[in-house]
Design a protein around this motif. Structure first.
Motif, mmCIF file in Angstrom:
data_model
loop_
_atom_site.group_PDB
_atom_site.id
_atom_site.type_symbol
_atom_site.label_atom_id
_atom_site.label_comp_id
_atom_site.label_asym_id
_atom_site.label_seq_id
_atom_site.Cartn_x
_atom_site.Cartn_y
_atom_site.Cartn_z
ATOM 1 N N MET A 1 0.832 -1.177 0.000
ATOM 2 C CA MET A 1 0.000 0.000 0.000
ATOM 3 C C MET A 1 0.882 1.248 0.000
ATOM 4 O O MET A 1 1.862 1.332 0.717
ATOM 5 N N ILE A 2 0.497 2.214 -0.816
ATOM 6 C CA ILE A 2 1.206 3.485 -0.931
ATOM 7 C C ILE A 2 0.261 4.591 -0.455
ATOM 8 O O ILE A 2 -0.876 4.686 -0.922
ATOM 9 N N ARG A 3 0.729 5.426 0.469
ATOM 10 C CA ARG A 3 -0.060 6.562 0.943
ATOM 11 C C ARG A 3 0.282 7.781 0.102
ATOM 12 O O ARG A 3 1.449 8.068 -0.127
ATOM 13 N N LYS A 4 -0.755 8.507 -0.345
ATOM 14 C CA LYS A 4 -0.555 9.699 -1.165
ATOM 15 C C LYS A 4 -1.338 10.850 -0.547
ATOM 16 O O LYS A 4 -2.450 10.664 -0.077
ATOM 17 N N ALA A 5 -0.761 12.035 -0.594
ATOM 18 C CA ALA A 5 -1.446 13.236 -0.128
ATOM 19 C C ALA A 5 -1.144 14.369 -1.090
ATOM 20 O O ALA A 5 -0.073 14.428 -1.682
ATOM 21 N N SER A 6 -2.109 15.270 -1.222
ATOM 22 C CA SER A 6 -1.922 16.432 -2.081
ATOM 23 C C SER A 6 -2.814 17.569 -1.607
ATOM 24 O O SER A 6 -3.716 17.375 -0.796
ATOM 25 N N VAL A 7 -2.532 18.745 -2.151
ATOM 26 C CA VAL A 7 -3.332 19.930 -1.895
ATOM 27 C C VAL A 7 -3.936 20.364 -3.224
ATOM 28 O O VAL A 7 -3.250 20.399 -4.250
ATOM 29 N N MET A 8 -5.239 20.664 -3.194
ATOM 30 C CA MET A 8 -5.941 21.217 -4.348
ATOM 31 C C MET A 8 -6.643 22.485 -3.861
ATOM 32 O O MET A 8 -6.545 22.832 -2.686
ATOM 33 N N TYR A 9 -7.357 23.149 -4.750
ATOM 34 C CA TYR A 9 -7.998 24.417 -4.393
ATOM 35 C C TYR A 9 -9.426 24.481 -4.923
ATOM 36 O O TYR A 9 -9.648 24.290 -6.114
ATOM 37 N N VAL A 10 -10.368 24.758 -4.038
ATOM 38 C CA VAL A 10 -11.764 24.966 -4.423
ATOM 39 C C VAL A 10 -12.051 26.465 -4.316
ATOM 40 O O VAL A 10 -11.519 27.143 -3.435
ATOM 41 N N ASN A 11 -12.864 26.969 -5.240
ATOM 42 C CA ASN A 11 -13.249 28.380 -5.199
ATOM 43 C C ASN A 11 -14.045 28.646 -3.923
ATOM 44 O O ASN A 11 -14.920 27.863 -3.553
ATOM 45 N N LYS A 12 -13.760 29.775 -3.272
ATOM 46 C CA LYS A 12 -14.392 30.070 -1.981
ATOM 47 C C LYS A 12 -15.913 30.144 -2.061
ATOM 48 O O LYS A 12 -16.587 29.832 -1.094
ATOM 49 N N ASP A 13 -16.454 30.530 -3.194
ATOM 50 C CA ASP A 13 -17.913 30.600 -3.321
ATOM 51 C C ASP A 13 -18.525 29.267 -3.763
ATOM 52 O O ASP A 13 -19.718 29.184 -4.020
ATOM 53 N N SER A 14 -17.707 28.202 -3.808
ATOM 54 C CA SER A 14 -18.176 26.907 -4.305
ATOM 55 C C SER A 14 -18.116 25.794 -3.265
ATOM 56 O O SER A 14 -18.295 24.627 -3.610
ATOM 57 N N TYR A 15 -17.863 26.128 -2.007
ATOM 58 C CA TYR A 15 -17.718 25.089 -0.976
ATOM 59 C C TYR A 15 -18.931 24.159 -0.911
ATOM 60 O O TYR A 15 -18.794 22.941 -0.914
#
Length: 104
Positions: A1-15
């Protein structure tokens, strides 16, 4: 098993819409994720900045990379594109994180 993590971005008016899309995620998308070795997939939101922290476990990098080439993945990216910071191919802008600590 491989653990993966990342950061993405959602528009503030789209939560709310982003959450709704994931609450109602297409069954065929879930199936394809599992076929491509994804397990324990979570996404967390930092409301102040719109940063999304994504964590998942995969069986292999090769199998996981093939997910991006599937029709359902490309359809999902197009569906989510209005809500997120994306690349020209509609894939989410994603910054890979390097694991520096793990305790089991």
């Amino acid at each position: 098993m491989i653990r993966k993590a990342s950061v993405m971005y959602v528009n503030k008016d789209s939560y709310a819409e982003y959450k709704k899309c994931h609450d109602d995620i297409w069954p065929e998308m879930i199936e394809e994720l599992k076929v491509h070795g994804a397990n324990n997939y979570s996404i967390f939101l930092e409301k102040e900045t719109g940063k999304l922290f994504s964590y998942l476990e995969i069986e292999s990098e090769e199998k996981w990379q093939q997910m991006a080439e599937t029709a359902i993945c490309k359809k999902w990216w197009k569906y989510m594109e209005p809500l997120m910071k994306t690349n020209p191919d509609n894939s989410p802008v994603s910054i890979k994180l390097e694991e520096v600590f793990y305790i089991k």
